[in-house]
Design a protein around this motif. Structure first.
Motif, short mmCIF file in Angstrom:
data_model
loop_
_atom_site.label_atom_id
_atom_site.label_comp_id
_atom_site.label_asym_id
_atom_site.label_seq_id
_atom_site.Cartn_x
_atom_site.Cartn_y
_atom_site.Cartn_z
N PRO A 134 11.10 11.80 1.31
CA PRO A 134 12.56 11.79 1.10
C PRO A 134 13.31 11.18 2.27
N THR A 135 12.77 11.33 3.47
CA THR A 135 13.29 10.68 4.68
C THR A 135 12.09 10.31 5.53
N PRO A 136 12.25 9.39 6.48
CA PRO A 136 11.10 8.99 7.31
C PRO A 136 10.44 10.15 8.05
N ASP A 137 11.22 11.19 8.36
CA ASP A 137 10.67 12.31 9.15
C ASP A 137 10.15 13.45 8.28
N ALA A 138 10.35 13.38 6.97
CA ALA A 138 9.93 14.46 6.08
C ALA A 138 8.62 14.10 5.40
N GLN A 139 7.92 15.13 4.94
CA GLN A 139 6.68 14.92 4.22
C GLN A 139 6.94 14.70 2.74
N ALA A 140 6.09 13.90 2.12
CA ALA A 140 6.15 13.74 0.67
C ALA A 140 5.49 14.95 0.01
N CYS A 141 5.83 15.20 -1.23
CA CYS A 141 5.23 16.31 -1.97
C CYS A 141 3.70 16.20 -1.98
N ILE A 142 3.23 14.97 -2.12
CA ILE A 142 1.78 14.77 -2.26
C ILE A 142 1.02 15.07 -0.98
N THR A 143 1.73 15.18 0.15
CA THR A 143 1.08 15.54 1.40
C THR A 143 0.48 16.93 1.32
N CYS A 144 1.23 17.87 0.73
CA CYS A 144 0.72 19.24 0.55
C CYS A 144 -0.08 19.39 -0.74
N HIS A 145 0.32 18.65 -1.77
CA HIS A 145 -0.31 18.79 -3.09
C HIS A 145 -1.11 17.54 -3.41
N ALA A 146 -2.19 17.33 -2.66
CA ALA A 146 -3.03 16.16 -2.89
C ALA A 146 -3.70 16.27 -4.25
N GLU A 147 -3.95 15.11 -4.86
CA GLU A 147 -4.56 15.05 -6.18
C GLU A 147 -3.87 16.01 -7.15
N LEU B 85 -2.27 20.77 -9.29
CA LEU B 85 -1.10 21.35 -9.94
C LEU B 85 -1.28 21.53 -11.45
N ARG B 86 -2.46 21.20 -11.95
CA ARG B 86 -2.67 21.39 -13.38
C ARG B 86 -2.70 22.89 -13.70
N GLY B 87 -1.89 23.31 -14.60
CA GLY B 87 -1.78 24.72 -14.95
C GLY B 87 -0.59 25.42 -14.31
N THR B 88 0.02 24.78 -13.32
CA THR B 88 1.14 25.41 -12.62
C THR B 88 2.28 25.74 -13.57
N ALA B 89 2.67 24.80 -14.40
CA ALA B 89 3.83 24.99 -15.28
C ALA B 89 3.62 26.10 -16.30
N THR B 90 2.38 26.47 -16.59
CA THR B 90 2.12 27.52 -17.58
C THR B 90 2.55 28.89 -17.07
N ARG B 91 2.75 29.02 -15.76
CA ARG B 91 3.04 30.33 -15.17
C ARG B 91 4.51 30.53 -14.81
N TYR B 92 5.35 29.58 -15.18
CA TYR B 92 6.79 29.68 -14.84
C TYR B 92 7.62 29.92 -16.08
N PRO B 93 8.71 30.70 -15.90
CA PRO B 93 9.28 31.30 -14.68
C PRO B 93 8.38 32.42 -14.13
N GLN B 94 8.47 32.64 -12.81
CA GLN B 94 7.74 33.71 -12.16
C GLN B 94 8.58 34.24 -10.99
N TYR C 265 7.54 15.60 -14.43
CA TYR C 265 6.23 15.15 -13.95
C TYR C 265 5.31 16.34 -13.71
N VAL C 266 5.78 17.32 -12.95
CA VAL C 266 4.92 18.47 -12.64
C VAL C 266 4.54 19.21 -13.92
#
Length: 258
Positions: free
Chosen positions: A66-79, A84-93, A134-135
Motif C-alpha cells: 500500500p506504501t513503500p514502507d508497508a508490507q503487502a498482504c501476501i508477505t504474511c499470507h504467502a500462497e 487462505l482457502r477455507g477462511t471465508a467459510t468461518r466468517y463472521p466470527q 478475492y479472499v
C-alpha cells in the motif's frame, strides 16, 4: 462512508399475503437455485461473470504494497490459494482480542490498520470490495461453517431476533418473505431464502458489485424500516445468523444476483 442502496417496496398484494401467511421454513437453498438457468451458467463461467473483474483487482491489491514502507498482504499470507482457502467459510466470527464480531470485510480492515499501518478503506469502496471478493473466492465451493456457540452465541441470537422481528412502516419481518414466500415472484424476481453465500456479488439492479450489507440496506428500505450503517452491529449479527442458516452450503463468491 458507503453508497446508499436503492430498494423497492414490495407489491401490495404480496405484502398482504406476507402479513397473513405464517412462515414455514423449508430446507435452506442457495440463492443461485432461484436464478434463471442462463444466470446460473453466467455465474459459473469466469469469463462471463462480471464480478470476476473485482476478484482480479483484489488479487493485484493483495500482492501490492500500500506504501513503500508497508508490507503487502501476501508477505504474511504467502500462497493464499492454500493458506487462505477455507477462511471465508468461518466468517463472521468473534475476534478473540476485542470480543467484537467481525465479518470478512472487518477482518481485512483490521489487518490493514493494525498490520499495515494504513487507514481503513471503508465499506463499499472498490478496494475493500475487491479484496473481500478475492479472499472469499479462495474458498469457492467449500461449505459455510460459522460458529454460533460460546462468544458468538449472543450475536447469533441478536441476528435471529432481527430476522424474525417485524420492522418498518410495512410491519414485515425477514422471515415472512424468506421463509413464508420462498419461490414466489416479487417484481419479476424470485424470492429466495436470503442467504449470503455469493457476496460480494454482482447485482443486475446495481450494475455493480456490492456487499451483503448493501443488500440488507436495500431490504430495510424496501419495508420502509431504518437503514443501519454499513458494518453496523445489527447487520453484522444478521449476517452471522444468515451464515448459520446457510451452514453446509458452498461459498459462491463472486456471485450474480438480480
Amino acid at each position: 462512508m458507503g453508497r446508499a442502496s436503492r430498494g423497492r417496496a414490495p407489491a401490495a398484494g404480496l405484502v398482504l399475503v406476507a402479513i397473513l401467511l405464517a412462515p414455514v421454513q423449508a430446507e435452506i437453498k442457495s440463492g443461485t437455485e432461484f436464478l434463471s438457468p442462463e444466470l446460473q451458467r453466467q455465474q459459473a463461467d469466469e469469463a462471463r461473470n462480471p464480478a470476476f473483474f473485482w476478484v482480479e483487482q483484489g488479487r493485484e491489491l493483495f500482492s501490492r504494497k500500500p506504501t513503500p514502507d508497508a508490507q503487502a498482504c501476501i508477505t504474511c499470507h504467502a500462497e493464499p490459494q492454500q493458506s487462505l482457502r477455507g477462511t471465508a467459510t468461518r466468517y463472521p466470527q468473534v475476534d478473540a482480542a476485542s470480543g467484537r464480531l467481525l465479518n470478512l470485510e472487518g477482518r481485512i480492515e483490521q489487518c490493514r490498520v493494525e498490520r499495515q499501518g494504513q487507514p481503513p478503506f471503508g465499506y463499499e469502496t472498490p478496494e475493500l470490495l475487491s479484496l473481500t471478493a478475492y479472499v472469499a473466492s479462495l474458498s469457492r465451493g467449500l461449505p459455510l461453517d460459522v460458529r454460533t456457540d460460546g462468544p458468538a452465541k449472543p450475536f447469533y441470537e441478536a441476528g435471529k431476533t432481527l430476522f424474525e422481528r417485524r420492522q418498518g412502516q410495512l410491519n414485515l419481518s425477514c422471515t415472512q418473505c424468506h421463509d413464508g414466500l420462498v419461490g414466489q415472484k416479487l417484481r419479476g424476481d424470485t424470492i429466495s431464502q436470503g442467504v449470503g453465500t455469493a457476496f460480494p456479488a454482482y447485482r443486475l439492479e446495481w450494475n455493480d458489485v456490492g456487499s451483503l450489507h448493501r443488500r440488507l440496506r436495500a431490504c430495510s428500505l424496501g419495508v420502509r424500516a431504518t437503514q443501519f450503517d454499513y458494518g453496523a452491529p445489527e447487520y453484522l449479527a444478521l449476517e452471522l445468523y444468515l451464515a448459520a442458516r446457510a451452514k453446509g452450503l458452498p461459498v459462491e463468491t463472486p456471485g450474480i444476483r438480480r
